[in-house]
Scaffold this active site. Structure first.
Site, PDB file in Angstrom:
ATOM      1  N   GLU A  77       9.124  15.985  15.611  1.00  8.13           N
ATOM      2  CA  GLU A  77       9.578  15.886  14.216  1.00  8.13           C
ATOM      3  C   GLU A  77       8.728  16.816  13.355  1.00  8.13           C
ATOM      4  O   GLU A  77       7.499  16.684  13.307  1.00  8.13           O
ATOM      5  CB  GLU A  77       9.414  14.436  13.723  1.00  8.13           C
ATOM      6  CG  GLU A  77       9.960  14.234  12.328  1.00  8.13           C
ATOM      7  CD  GLU A  77       9.673  12.836  11.756  1.00  8.13           C
ATOM      8  OE1 GLU A  77       8.545  12.340  11.946  1.00  8.13           O
ATOM      9  OE2 GLU A  77      10.568  12.261  11.128  1.00  8.13           O
ATOM     10  N   GLU A 111      10.362   1.197  10.397  1.00  6.13           N
ATOM     11  CA  GLU A 111      11.273   2.340  10.271  1.00  6.13           C
ATOM     12  C   GLU A 111      10.423   3.587  10.462  1.00  6.13           C
ATOM     13  O   GLU A 111       9.556   3.884   9.633  1.00  6.13           O
ATOM     14  CB  GLU A 111      11.953   2.351   8.894  1.00  6.13           C
ATOM     15  CG  GLU A 111      12.983   1.234   8.752  1.00  6.13           C
ATOM     16  CD  GLU A 111      13.718   1.230   7.408  1.00  6.13           C
ATOM     17  OE1 GLU A 111      14.313   0.192   7.084  1.00  6.13           O
ATOM     18  OE2 GLU A 111      13.677   2.256   6.693  1.00  6.13           O
ATOM     19  N   CYS A 158      13.559  11.297   6.845  1.00 10.77           N
ATOM     20  CA  CYS A 158      13.536  10.924   8.258  1.00 10.77           C
ATOM     21  C   CYS A 158      14.899  11.109   8.925  1.00 10.77           C
ATOM     22  O   CYS A 158      14.981  11.234  10.133  1.00 10.77           O
ATOM     23  CB  CYS A 158      13.084   9.479   8.391  1.00 10.77           C
ATOM     24  SG  CYS A 158      14.189   8.353   7.532  1.00 10.77           S
ATOM     25  N   LYS A 215       0.850  -1.193   0.000  1.00 13.12           N
ATOM     26  CA  LYS A 215       0.000   0.000   0.000  1.00 13.12           C
ATOM     27  C   LYS A 215       0.885   1.241   0.000  1.00 13.12           C
ATOM     28  O   LYS A 215       1.539   1.559   0.988  1.00 13.12           O
ATOM     29  CB  LYS A 215      -0.927   0.055   1.208  1.00 13.12           C
ATOM     30  CG  LYS A 215      -2.011   1.109   0.955  1.00 13.12           C
ATOM     31  CD  LYS A 215      -2.653   1.668   2.170  1.00 13.12           C
ATOM     32  CE  LYS A 215      -1.969   2.836   2.792  1.00 13.12           C
ATOM     33  NZ  LYS A 215      -1.886   4.053   1.965  1.00 13.12           N
TER      34      LYS A 215
HETATM   35  P1  NAD Z   1       2.200   7.943   8.060  1.00 12.60           P
HETATM   36  O1  NAD Z   1       2.518   7.100   9.234  1.00 12.60           O
HETATM   37  O2  NAD Z   1       1.178   9.002   8.199  1.00 12.60           O
HETATM   38  O3  NAD Z   1       1.740   7.048   6.818  1.00 12.60           O
HETATM   39  C1  NAD Z   1       2.521   5.992   6.331  1.00 12.60           C
HETATM   40  C2  NAD Z   1       1.625   4.991   5.655  1.00 12.60           C
HETATM   41  O4  NAD Z   1       0.772   4.395   6.616  1.00 12.60           O
HETATM   42  C3  NAD Z   1       0.714   5.576   4.584  1.00 12.60           C
HETATM   43  O5  NAD Z   1       0.662   4.689   3.507  1.00 12.60           O
HETATM   44  C4  NAD Z   1      -0.630   5.654   5.293  1.00 12.60           C
HETATM   45  O6  NAD Z   1      -1.736   5.610   4.426  1.00 12.60           O
HETATM   46  C5  NAD Z   1      -0.576   4.437   6.166  1.00 12.60           C
HETATM   47  N1  NAD Z   1      -1.435   4.472   7.347  1.00 12.60           N
HETATM   48  C6  NAD Z   1      -1.815   5.551   8.059  1.00 12.60           C
HETATM   49  N2  NAD Z   1      -2.568   5.156   9.121  1.00 12.60           N
HETATM   50  C7  NAD Z   1      -2.650   3.807   9.072  1.00 12.60           C
HETATM   51  C8  NAD Z   1      -3.279   2.821   9.881  1.00 12.60           C
HETATM   52  N3  NAD Z   1      -3.955   3.146  10.977  1.00 12.60           N
HETATM   53  N4  NAD Z   1      -3.162   1.525   9.526  1.00 12.60           N
HETATM   54  C9  NAD Z   1      -2.442   1.174   8.436  1.00 12.60           C
HETATM   55  N5  NAD Z   1      -1.840   2.066   7.616  1.00 12.60           N
HETATM   56  C10 NAD Z   1      -1.926   3.364   7.937  1.00 12.60           C
HETATM   57  O7  NAD Z   1       3.604   8.549   7.599  1.00 12.60           O
HETATM   58  P2  NAD Z   1       3.873   9.576   6.419  1.00 12.60           P
HETATM   59  O8  NAD Z   1       3.315  10.903   6.821  1.00 12.60           O
HETATM   60  O9  NAD Z   1       3.458   8.967   5.135  1.00 12.60           O
HETATM   61  O10 NAD Z   1       5.467   9.621   6.416  1.00 12.60           O
HETATM   62  C11 NAD Z   1       6.209  10.460   7.211  1.00 12.60           C
HETATM   63  C12 NAD Z   1       6.762   9.727   8.406  1.00 12.60           C
HETATM   64  O11 NAD Z   1       7.500   8.595   7.983  1.00 12.60           O
HETATM   65  C13 NAD Z   1       7.739  10.562   9.214  1.00 12.60           C
HETATM   66  O12 NAD Z   1       7.542  10.332  10.570  1.00 12.60           O
HETATM   67  C14 NAD Z   1       9.080  10.036   8.754  1.00 12.60           C
HETATM   68  O13 NAD Z   1      10.131  10.269   9.651  1.00 12.60           O
HETATM   69  C15 NAD Z   1       8.769   8.585   8.610  1.00 12.60           C
HETATM   70  N6  NAD Z   1       9.766   7.925   7.757  1.00 12.60           N
HETATM   71  C16 NAD Z   1      10.689   7.113   8.343  1.00 12.60           C
HETATM   72  C17 NAD Z   1      11.680   6.500   7.570  1.00 12.60           C
HETATM   73  C18 NAD Z   1      12.752   5.623   8.176  1.00 12.60           C
HETATM   74  O14 NAD Z   1      13.496   5.003   7.425  1.00 12.60           O
HETATM   75  N7  NAD Z   1      12.880   5.549   9.485  1.00 12.60           N
HETATM   76  C19 NAD Z   1      11.690   6.711   6.196  1.00 12.60           C
HETATM   77  C20 NAD Z   1      10.735   7.563   5.635  1.00 12.60           C
HETATM   78  C21 NAD Z   1       9.767   8.156   6.432  1.00 12.60           C
HETATM   79  O1  6OD Z   2      18.685   4.684   2.755  1.00  5.29           O
HETATM   80  C1  6OD Z   2      17.795   3.927   3.161  1.00  5.29           C
HETATM   81  O2  6OD Z   2      17.870   2.702   3.043  1.00  5.29           O
HETATM   82  C2  6OD Z   2      16.603   4.488   3.821  1.00  5.29           C
HETATM   83  N1  6OD Z   2      15.715   3.588   4.301  1.00  5.29           N
HETATM   84  C3  6OD Z   2      16.419   5.816   3.920  1.00  5.29           C
HETATM   85  C4  6OD Z   2      15.341   6.415   4.598  1.00  5.29           C
HETATM   86  C5  6OD Z   2      15.144   7.735   4.529  1.00  5.29           C
HETATM   87  C6  6OD Z   2      14.059   8.351   5.228  1.00  5.29           C
HETATM   88  O3  6OD Z   2      13.397   9.279   4.830  1.00  5.29           O
END
Ligand code: NAD
Ligand code: 6OD
Length: 487
Positions: A391, A258, A292, A182
């Site tokens: 964040e 993540e 992130c 998804k």
């Molecule tokens: P989000 O958690 O709002 O959404 C992520 C996904 O989850 C989307 O596809 C959304 O539709 C789905 N979702 C939302 N609620 C849900 C539920 N209750 N059940 C199942 N699915 C659900 O995150 P976002 O706003 O899309 O992304 C930003 C966040 O992601 C930031 O916190 C960022 O730091 C984090 N992020 C982390 C990494 C990492 O590698 N650690 C990488 C990229 C983004």
């Molecule tokens: O480099 C990667 O493998 C990775 N997962 C990066 C994530 C970036 C977050 O926004």
């Protein structure tokens, strides 16, 4: 000069059992271009029913032709997927830029090549994976037998859509699993094209499935709850991770998370300031700060604090905020109105908390439409301000002076997050000492976002569960049975 989009946006359908399909009830939602606020196209809105079809297809494929593929055959398919991504690089970079608002140049130089490399890397890596074996004197021989974990739900965020999807999908397929994906609702296009690519590369029907939709009470929720999904690989916010954990609890799914970060960028006075500033521009504002790993809390040792702030601000003011398809754009548009309002809310919080907006904090002149924000540097905030603690996930950083090593370690760790940190120093002993004390899964010394895909990647505290990369991903996407043979 504004580049015209050479690639047309696409309408996005689900991909289930090897076919592109609409939702049973024909429901769709609009995909908005964050750079112009115009409608790019429509996206099929899936829910329980579509996820049900996708899981059934994935389950059949798991026991069908995919089960009988050899490691070499899967490796060949992964390599072909990587090759096809590169063949369609410009198209994919365009679609990624239209969906996210990120500069085309960034998508074309980082996101899409890395997406291809995720497949190329695991095409090689899986062929060298072994298992453990122990000889217990003359009594027994023990060995571990590795098999796929099963049907995996992959739920993605919007910031690096194809890069992050492929980061999960490549090892997932490589280890013989099937997937129900998804994508984030704001960025559906490159995932849809990837399904075409998978089919062309020879992935059998039902092995990869894609259901578009939203989170709770929609496709995301349906994946989390589905009893026939064995594992979930999730990237997103901690709150969403927690919701998924609750709704997947009844079926006890294996989880890989993540999550977010509020990462410290610690600059000691003995660092090479030219290099610090060059890299800190990127670690603060690349991808509009929507990474992130961005170092959004900058701590600078007091003797160089004033010089850093003025030189950093000078460089940041020169960044060009503009249309993502313009060749000279450094910072594009934020992903959506909802996210833009949220980030702007933090700028207001900073002002109310007595912060000084050194530069930025407003919509750039001449960009009246689209979700644009000037890169923003804020100083003079206390560590209790929500801007320092939460964040923001946008082009906003705070800068704080420090006097003592112990003090900055304490401040760096004063957060519920623990994803990454950057430490700038020319003192090797201090580099090791501070690195060992910072509570984060990824620590860079005198660099940022330098990746080697064999290394453990992930966060501690509220920033994640488990690690990915190299063998860590292999372990998540497989189950081990220990077999003991009495001799
Ligand atoms: P989000 O958690 O709002 O959404 C992520 C996904 O989850 C989307 O596809 C959304 O539709 C789905 N979702 C939302 N609620 C849900 C539920 N209750 N059940 C199942 N699915 C659900 O995150 P976002 O706003 O899309 O992304 C930003 C966040 O992601 C930031 O916190 C960022 O730091 C984090 N992020 C982390 C990494 C990492 O590698 N650690 C990488 C990229 C983004
Ligand atoms: O480099 C990667 O493998 C990775 N997962 C990066 C994530 C970036 C977050 O926004």
């Amino acid at each position: 000069m504004q580049t015209e989009a050479r690639i047309k946006a696409i309408n996005c359908q689900h991909f289930i059992n090897g076919q592109f399909v609409d939702s049973k009830n024909q429901k769709t939602f609009e995909n908005i271009n964050p750079a112009t606020e115009e409608v790019l196209g429509t996206v099929a809105e899936g829910g329980k029913e579509e996820v049900g079809y996708a899981v059934a297809a994935a389950r059949r494929a798991l026991k069908g032709p995919w089960k009988n593929t050899t490691l070499q055959e899967r490796s060949k398919i992964l390599r072909r997927i990587g090759d096809l991504i590169l063949e369609r690089q410009e198209e994919l970079a365009h679609l990624e830029s239209l969906d996210t608002g990120k500069p085309f140049s960034l998508a074309n130089s980082i996101d899409i090549p890395r997406a291809a490399y995720n497949f190329h890397f695991y095409a090689d890596y899986i062929t060298s994976v072994g298992t453990e074996a122990y000889q217990q004197d003359q009594q027994a021989l023990h060995y571990a037998y590795r098999r796929p974990v099963g049907v995996v739900g992959i739920i993605k965020p919007w910031n690096l859509p194809l890069l992050l999807l492929t980061w999960k999908l490549a090892p997932c397929l490589g280890m013989g699993n099937t997937a129900v994906i998804k994508p984030a609702e704001w960025t559906p296009m490159t995932a849809t094209v990837l399904m075409e690519i998978c089919k062309e590369a020879g992935v059998p029907d039902g092995v990869v499935n894609l259901v578009h939709g939203f989170g709770p009470n929609s496709a995301g929720g349906a994946i989390s709850e589905h009893p026939d999904i064995d594992a979930i690989s999730f990237i997103g916010e901690p709150g969403t991770g927690s919701a998924i954990m609750k709704s997947s609890a009844d079926s006890l799914k294996k989880l890989s998370y993540e999550l977010g970060g509020k990462n410290p960028n610690i600059i000691f006075a003995d660092a090479d300031l030219d290099e610090v500033i060059e890299t800190t521009i990127k670690s603060s504002f690349v991808n509009q700060g929507e990474v992130c790993l961005c170092g959004s809390r900058i701590y600078v040792e007091r003797p160089i604090y004033s010089e850093f702030v003025s030189r950093f601000a000078e460089r940041v003011k020169a960044l060009k905020v503009g249309h993502p398809l313009d060749d000279d754009t450094n910072v594009g548009a934020l992903v959506s109105k909802e996210h833009y309002d949220r980030v702007m809310g933090y700028v207001e919080i900073a002002k109310n908390d007595g912060g000084t907006i050194v530069t930025g904090g407003k919509r750039p002149e001449g960009l009246e439409k689209g979700y644009y924000l000037e890169p923003t540097i804020i100083t003079d905030l206390s560590r209790n301000s929500r801007c320092v603690r939460e964040e923001i996930f946008g082009p906003v950083v705070t800068v704080t002076p420090f006097d003592m090593e112990e003090e900055v370690v304490m401040q760096a760790n004063d957060t519920h997050y623990g994803l990454s940190a950057t430490i700038w120093t020319s003192n090797l002993k201090r580099a090791h000492r501070v690195s060992h004390q910072i509570e984060a899964g990824i620590i860079w010394v005198n660099t940022w976002f330098l990746r080697d895909l064999r290394t453990p990647f992930g966060g501690m505290k509220n920033s994640g569960i488990g690690r990915t990369g190299g063998m860590h991903s292999i372990d998540f996407y497989s189950e081990l049975s220990n077999i003991t043979i009495k001799l």
